[in-house]
Design an enzyme around this catalytic site. Structure first.
Site, PDB file in Angstrom:
ATOM      1  N   LYS A 216       5.022   3.237  68.812  1.00 23.22           N
ATOM      2  CA  LYS A 216       3.693   2.558  68.316  1.00 23.22           C
ATOM      3  C   LYS A 216       2.698   3.685  67.542  1.00 23.22           C
ATOM      4  O   LYS A 216       3.158   4.634  67.286  1.00 23.22           O
ATOM      5  CB  LYS A 216       3.053   1.962  69.393  1.00 23.22           C
ATOM      6  CG  LYS A 216       3.838   1.381  70.427  1.00 23.22           C
ATOM      7  CD  LYS A 216       4.648  -0.005  70.092  1.00 23.22           C
ATOM      8  CE  LYS A 216       5.443  -0.362  71.230  1.00 23.22           C
ATOM      9  NZ  LYS A 216       6.458  -1.485  71.044  1.00 23.22           N
TER      10      LYS A 216
HETATM   11  C1  PLP Z   1       6.870  -1.930  72.495  1.00 25.77           C
HETATM   12  C2  PLP Z   1       6.635  -3.485  72.748  1.00 25.77           C
HETATM   13  C3  PLP Z   1       6.230  -3.861  74.325  1.00 25.77           C
HETATM   14  C4  PLP Z   1       6.466  -2.946  75.324  1.00 25.77           C
HETATM   15  O1  PLP Z   1       5.647  -1.987  75.310  1.00 25.77           O
HETATM   16  P1  PLP Z   1       5.985  -0.563  76.311  1.00 25.77           P
HETATM   17  O2  PLP Z   1       4.502  -0.121  76.426  1.00 25.77           O
HETATM   18  O3  PLP Z   1       7.147   0.207  76.182  1.00 25.77           O
HETATM   19  O4  PLP Z   1       5.919  -1.461  77.783  1.00 25.77           O
HETATM   20  C5  PLP Z   1       5.862  -5.008  74.335  1.00 25.77           C
HETATM   21  N1  PLP Z   1       5.869  -6.109  73.237  1.00 25.77           N
HETATM   22  C6  PLP Z   1       6.192  -5.905  71.832  1.00 25.77           C
HETATM   23  C7  PLP Z   1       6.165  -6.871  71.019  1.00 25.77           C
HETATM   24  C8  PLP Z   1       6.637  -4.366  71.702  1.00 25.77           C
HETATM   25  O5  PLP Z   1       6.714  -3.998  70.417  1.00 25.77           O
END
Ligand code: PLP
Length: 395
Positions: free
Chosen positions: A185
């Site tokens: 992210k």
């Molecule tokens: C990355 C992601 C998640 C999960 O995030 P984590 O922090 O790794 O649990 C959930 N939803 C979307 C759309 C994502 O891209």
């Protein structure tokens, strides 16, 4: 080799983590509280609660709005699997609706036919940082009295225009927004997540549930001059963020506006560079949305072999990824574990791996790829990406 992404971590983050280690308080403590306050102020929310990931944030959000075994939650299949999984953790059934092929986000026109008397919430996704159509989604949700949870895992720093004002995702525009700080992210704490809401009761609920529903948190007992015994009135979870992570997150949050600015400039450069490639579909940003460009997603021309193009690019030293998966095509989602609008009305006999109602989601999975984009990517790198992609498409 040009990687798909790279976290931007510098000396300031390293110093912050070291200071947290030296402080003697390394689990959830004062730095988590500081990070939460800074985050709430940044997005314009009344409350922000830090947790261990966006997946755990989504789970707590669904529990807080009252999703129980046997309930249904309207969402998209076309998302990272965590979105659907969080609904399954509650024992509820995800009811998948298709996407708008232009934005890769939930098509609001398809929500209403998916609502049944068992529907308890709508879980929408700001996919790869592109805001989804909150105005339309909220109109439908309000008509049916349904809470809206935003999976904003990728959307920190993205903005949406509401009543002629630009606001950050997370204010929130639904009832609860959930963010991720995974290294894929825009900012990272290694692993980590955040819930934002303007509902004080839900915020208290998150704080209890993330800490085993402990009646008196350890921070309070630590500071007390009197002996306090805590109680555990309900079964909760250990979904805490650590002070080590929060220390890094606070620094990353300060740098976020700069990261987003750079990502937007990189996206503009790709737009100019790639518009010359015939048949290639470029990302669409609606007039009311400003993406943070967590990913730059292109749609390959029709009848193009996705795997072949990606392999050609890898051979040329450029990492790409398939854009977004479809949960309903995974072995973890046999037909009993999800539904679609037509099936809810008894009119769909979708089989494992394919559903007529989710055609745009399936086509997007098969034809879209994401290109490298991260702060520090140079114009020269982007030209190499463009050239390699053009060559891979003519081979
Ligand atoms: C990355 C992601 C998640 C999960 O995030 P984590 O922090 O790794 O649990 C959930 N939803 C979307 C759309 C994502 O891209």
């Amino acid at each position: 080799m040009i990687p798909i992404t790279k976290p931007t971590i510098g000396e300031e983050e390293i110093a912050a983590a070291a200071a947290a280690l030296r402080s003697g308080w390394v689990s959830q403590g004062p730095r988590v509280a500081e990070f939460e306050n800074a985050f709430a102020a940044f997005v314009g929310a009344e409350h922000a609660c830090a947790v261990s990931s966006c997946t755990t944030a989504l789970h707590l959000a669904l529990l807080a709005v009252g999703v129980k075994p046997g309930d249904e939650v309207v969402t998209v299949s076309h998302s990272f699997i965590a979105t659907a999984n969080s609904i399954r953790y509650c024992g509820a059934l995800p009811v998948f609706v298709d996407i708008d092929p232009e934005t890769f986000n939930m098509d609001p026109a398809l929500i209403e036919p998916a609502i049944t008397e068992r529907t308890k919430a709508i879980l929408c996704v700001h996919q790869i940082g592109m805001p989804c159509d909150m105005a339309s989604i909220m109109t439908i949700a309000e008509r049916h009295g349904l809470p809206v949870i935003e999976d904003a895992a990728c959307a920190i720093g993205s903005e949406i225009r509401i009543d002629d004002r630009w606001e950050r995702i997370g204010k929130p525009h639904g009832d609860i927004a959930c963010f991720s700080f995974h290294p894929r992210k825009v900012i990272t704490t290694g692993e980590g997540g955040m819930l934002t809401t303007n509902n004080a009761e839900w915020d208290s609920r998150f704080r209890l549930l993330r800490q085993h529903c402990m009646s008196v948190p350890d921070t309070k007992r630590h500071a007390s001059a009197e002996v306090i015994f805590e109680g555990y009135p309900e079964v909760g979870f250990n979904y805490r963020m650590t002070d080590l992570q929060a220390a890094v997150g606070a620094v990353q949050l300060g740098r976020l506006p700069g990261f987003v600015e750079e990502r937007r400039a990189l996206a503009r450069t790709y737009g100019a560079l790639l518009s010359e490639i015939p048949g290639l579909g470029l990302p669409h940003e609606p007039a009311w949305a400003r993406s943070n460009w967590q990913s730059y997603c292109v749609r390959l021309p029709p009848n193009c072999d996705q795997r072949h193009v990606m392999q050609q690019m890898l051979d040329a030293g450029i990492a790409t990824r398939r854009a977004i998966m479809c949960a309903h095509r995974e072995a973890a989602y046999p037909a009993a574990n999800w539904s679609c609008a037509a099936r809810a009305g008894g009119r769909c006999d979708c089989e494992a791996g394919t559903c007529a109602c989710l055609r745009q989601s399936e086509v997007a999975q098969e034809t879209a790829i994401v290109l490298p984009l991260f702060p520090g990517l140079t114009g020269e790198d982007q030209e190499r990406v463009g050239e390699a992609l053009a060559r891979a498409l003519t081979d």
